[in-house]
Design a protein around this motif. Structure first.
Motif, PDB file in Angstrom:
ATOM      1  N   LEU A  60       0.823  -1.215   0.000  1.00  0.00           N
ATOM      2  CA  LEU A  60       0.000   0.000   0.000  1.00  0.00           C
ATOM      3  C   LEU A  60       0.855   1.263   0.000  1.00  0.00           C
ATOM      4  CD1 LEU A  60      -3.087  -0.503   2.342  1.00  0.00           C
ATOM      5  CD2 LEU A  60      -2.978  -0.510  -0.148  1.00  0.00           C
ATOM      6  N   LEU A  63       2.316   1.644  -3.414  1.00  0.00           N
ATOM      7  CA  LEU A  63       1.263   1.928  -4.380  1.00  0.00           C
ATOM      8  C   LEU A  63       0.831   3.387  -4.304  1.00  0.00           C
ATOM      9  CD1 LEU A  63      -0.823   0.753  -6.461  1.00  0.00           C
ATOM     10  CD2 LEU A  63      -2.372   0.464  -4.508  1.00  0.00           C
ATOM     11  N   MET A  64       0.693   3.909  -3.091  1.00  0.00           N
ATOM     12  CA  MET A  64       0.170   5.260  -2.912  1.00  0.00           C
ATOM     13  C   MET A  64       1.223   6.347  -3.137  1.00  0.00           C
ATOM     14  SD  MET A  64      -3.035   5.155  -2.335  1.00  0.00           S
ATOM     15  CE  MET A  64      -3.227   6.840  -1.795  1.00  0.00           C
ATOM     16  N   PRO A  67       4.845   6.101  -7.301  1.00  0.00           N
ATOM     17  CA  PRO A  67       4.271   5.715  -8.599  1.00  0.00           C
ATOM     18  C   PRO A  67       5.240   4.886  -9.434  1.00  0.00           C
ATOM     19  CG  PRO A  67       3.891   8.055  -8.156  1.00  0.00           C
ATOM     20  CD  PRO A  67       4.828   7.571  -7.103  1.00  0.00           C
ATOM     21  N   TYR A  89      -5.658  -5.992  -6.785  1.00  0.00           N
ATOM     22  CA  TYR A  89      -6.784  -5.332  -7.457  1.00  0.00           C
ATOM     23  C   TYR A  89      -8.122  -5.881  -6.962  1.00  0.00           C
ATOM     24  CZ  TYR A  89     -10.177  -3.987 -10.962  1.00  0.00           C
ATOM     25  OH  TYR A  89     -11.309  -3.492 -11.577  1.00  0.00           O
ATOM     26  N   HIS A 276      -1.872  -2.332 -11.304  1.00  0.00           N
ATOM     27  CA  HIS A 276      -1.395  -1.461 -10.230  1.00  0.00           C
ATOM     28  C   HIS A 276      -2.048  -0.081 -10.307  1.00  0.00           C
ATOM     29  CE1 HIS A 276       2.451  -4.040  -9.678  1.00  0.00           C
ATOM     30  NE2 HIS A 276       1.568  -4.325  -8.741  1.00  0.00           N
ATOM     31  N   TYR A 277      -2.156   0.461 -11.519  1.00  0.00           N
ATOM     32  CA  TYR A 277      -2.746   1.800 -11.659  1.00  0.00           C
ATOM     33  C   TYR A 277      -4.225   1.800 -11.291  1.00  0.00           C
ATOM     34  CZ  TYR A 277      -4.183   6.252 -13.647  1.00  0.00           C
ATOM     35  OH  TYR A 277      -4.706   7.515 -13.807  1.00  0.00           O
ATOM     36  N   SER A 279      -5.690  -0.273  -9.240  1.00  0.00           N
ATOM     37  CA  SER A 279      -5.769  -0.452  -7.787  1.00  0.00           C
ATOM     38  C   SER A 279      -5.595   0.894  -7.099  1.00  0.00           C
ATOM     39  CB  SER A 279      -4.690  -1.428  -7.309  1.00  0.00           C
ATOM     40  OG  SER A 279      -4.872  -2.704  -7.878  1.00  0.00           O
ATOM     41  N   PHE A 280      -4.632   1.685  -7.590  1.00  0.00           N
ATOM     42  CA  PHE A 280      -4.413   3.041  -7.060  1.00  0.00           C
ATOM     43  C   PHE A 280      -5.657   3.908  -7.268  1.00  0.00           C
ATOM     44  CE2 PHE A 280      -3.432   7.434  -8.260  1.00  0.00           C
ATOM     45  CZ  PHE A 280      -2.853   7.913  -7.092  1.00  0.00           C
ATOM     46  N   ASN A 284      -8.058   5.548  -4.309  1.00  0.00           N
ATOM     47  CA  ASN A 284      -8.212   6.990  -4.182  1.00  0.00           C
ATOM     48  C   ASN A 284      -9.641   7.445  -4.432  1.00  0.00           C
ATOM     49  OD1 ASN A 284      -5.470   8.648  -3.839  1.00  0.00           O
ATOM     50  ND2 ASN A 284      -5.050   6.738  -4.924  1.00  0.00           N
ATOM     51  N   ILE A 318      -4.118  12.406  -8.272  1.00  0.00           N
ATOM     52  CA  ILE A 318      -4.592  11.267  -9.062  1.00  0.00           C
ATOM     53  C   ILE A 318      -4.210  11.436 -10.533  1.00  0.00           C
ATOM     54  CG2 ILE A 318      -6.680  10.141  -9.944  1.00  0.00           C
ATOM     55  CD1 ILE A 318      -7.955  10.632  -7.203  1.00  0.00           C
ATOM     56  N   TYR A 321      -0.282  11.323 -10.921  1.00  0.00           N
ATOM     57  CA  TYR A 321       0.262   9.999 -10.615  1.00  0.00           C
ATOM     58  C   TYR A 321       0.519   9.185 -11.884  1.00  0.00           C
ATOM     59  CZ  TYR A 321       0.617   5.411  -8.316  1.00  0.00           C
ATOM     60  OH  TYR A 321       1.043   4.180  -7.876  1.00  0.00           O
TER      61      TYR A 321
END
Length: 368
Positions: A60, A63-64, A67, A89, A276-277, A279-280, A284, A318, A321
């Motif tokens: 996490l 991920l946050m 990038p 995901y 991954h993107y 999931s981000f 958010n 967002i 990123y």
């Protein structure tokens, strides 16, 4: 690693091999007691995913705030340190839509909307009707000398609808009303007349138009209210949204594949970046949802100002990123990366809007 109590018997319950330490060297099963208190079912689920060794929290954090770091690490072959992309995901998607369902942002109880307005709670239409624009305009024009502000006020008031138009608007937005008999679809009031016209003048879009028209006339004949249609349409769309997003994942990866070197980057690599993107994004979107929910629960101006500031920063982050992650993963020049990223975002925005429209049409056809 689980915190369950180790068994005194060193024989593996799964394969029968001897277990010297905690895990069976033959099948990998943990040699712990098989019977637990009821609460273990829930704690084991959290423990199994979050891995108290820090795997989940490390995932996490990267991920946050880093990038592209997860994608680079995974593609380098270091795959035990973080949660696998697909698992991440699915978990984030589950949590996000579970919270959405648990705390709906919008009240979908359209039925009886009129009854909800008490004597001290006038509706928007009542307030518009009470504003006698003609009287205000006449009083301004009666002044001996009109200022520039008076002229601006008159122009703004002339834009507002009169009482007759307000009545029409209220009637159109009254969710307790059924579809009026005079309402037409494509210029036709009944299914029979529409089918007859469609048979005489076939169109390439009949595969879309005819099912929608049939559903419209079906709901009209059943006497379904506008509120019931809106409620069912919203609920069905929300139910189908996770599936639609999952279907969209390969398309997002396909757009990445188009714009990058085919020999250097495989479609698989783009798929990892996409997982991954997204999931981000979902995580958010959940944060944005919670912030908006908080602003609706408090009337304190200072707190709302802080929340809106956080929301603004989050929305900017967002967008930024994607560009940062894209550059770090694909190692392209700054200007080239920004240019390609802009095209990709525009393409995906357009494609996603088509997906949303398609989802709305499918949801409309599923209304009973």
């Amino acid at each position: 690693m689980s915190h369950g109590k180790l068994r005194e018997d060193k024989t593996c319950l799964n394969c029968g091999h001897q277990v010297e330490e905690r895990f069976c060297p033959h099948c990998g099963q943990e040699n712990i007691e098989s019977r637990h208190p009821f609460y273990y079912l829930f704690t084991h689920f959290v423990e199994d995913f979050t891995h108290y060794d820090g795997q989940f929290w490390g995932t996490l954090k990267n991920l946050m705030f880093k990038p592209g770091a997860l994608t680079n690490t995974y593609l380098e072959g270091k795959r035990q340190k973080f949660v696998p992309p697909v698992k991440l995901y699915i978990f984030v998607s589950f949590i996000t839509f579970f919270v959405f369902a648990l705390f709906p942002l919008v009240n979908l109880n359209f039925d009886g909307a009129k009854e909800q307005h008490g004597p001290d709670k006038a509706s928007v239409f009542d307030k518009m009707r009470a504003l006698n624009t003609n009287k205000i305009v006449d009083s301004i024009k009666a002044k001996p000398i009109m200022t520039r502000e008076d002229s601006t006020t008159i122009k703004s008031l002339n834009v507002l609808p009169d009482s007759a138009k307000v009545d029409d608007l209220e009637e159109a937005f009254d969710m307790s009303n059924k579809i009026d008999e005079d309402v037409q679809y494509g210029g036709y009031k009944t299914r029979k007349s529409y089918d007859s016209a469609a048979a005489k003048n076939p169109s390439a879009f009949d595969f879309i138009q005819i099912p929608i028209a049939h559903k419209f006339f079906e709901l009209k004949e059943k006497g379904v209210t506008k509120g019931e249609i809106a409620k069912n349409l919203t609920a069905t769309s929300f139910h189908n949204l996770p599936k639609a997003l999952f279907i969209y994942l390969p398309l997002f990866a396909f757009f990445l594949w188009i714009f990058h070197n085919k020999k250097r980057w495989w479609y698989f690599d783009h798929g990892i970046f996409t997982l991954h993107y997204f999931s981000f994004l979902l995580l958010n979107i959940l944060f944005v949802f919670l912030i908006v929910k908080l602003t609706s629960l408090t009337d304190i101006g200072a707190i709302n100002a802080i929340l809106y500031l956080i929301l603004s920063v989050l929305l900017i982050y967002i967008i930024a990123y994607f560009f940062v992650a894209h550059r770090r993963v694909y190692h392209t020049h700054g200007i080239v990366s920004f240019f390609i990223g802009g095209i990709l975002l525009a393409l995906n925005l357009f494609a996603f809007m088509i997906l949303v429209v398609g989802l709305a049409l499918v949801s409309f056809l599923m209304i009973h």
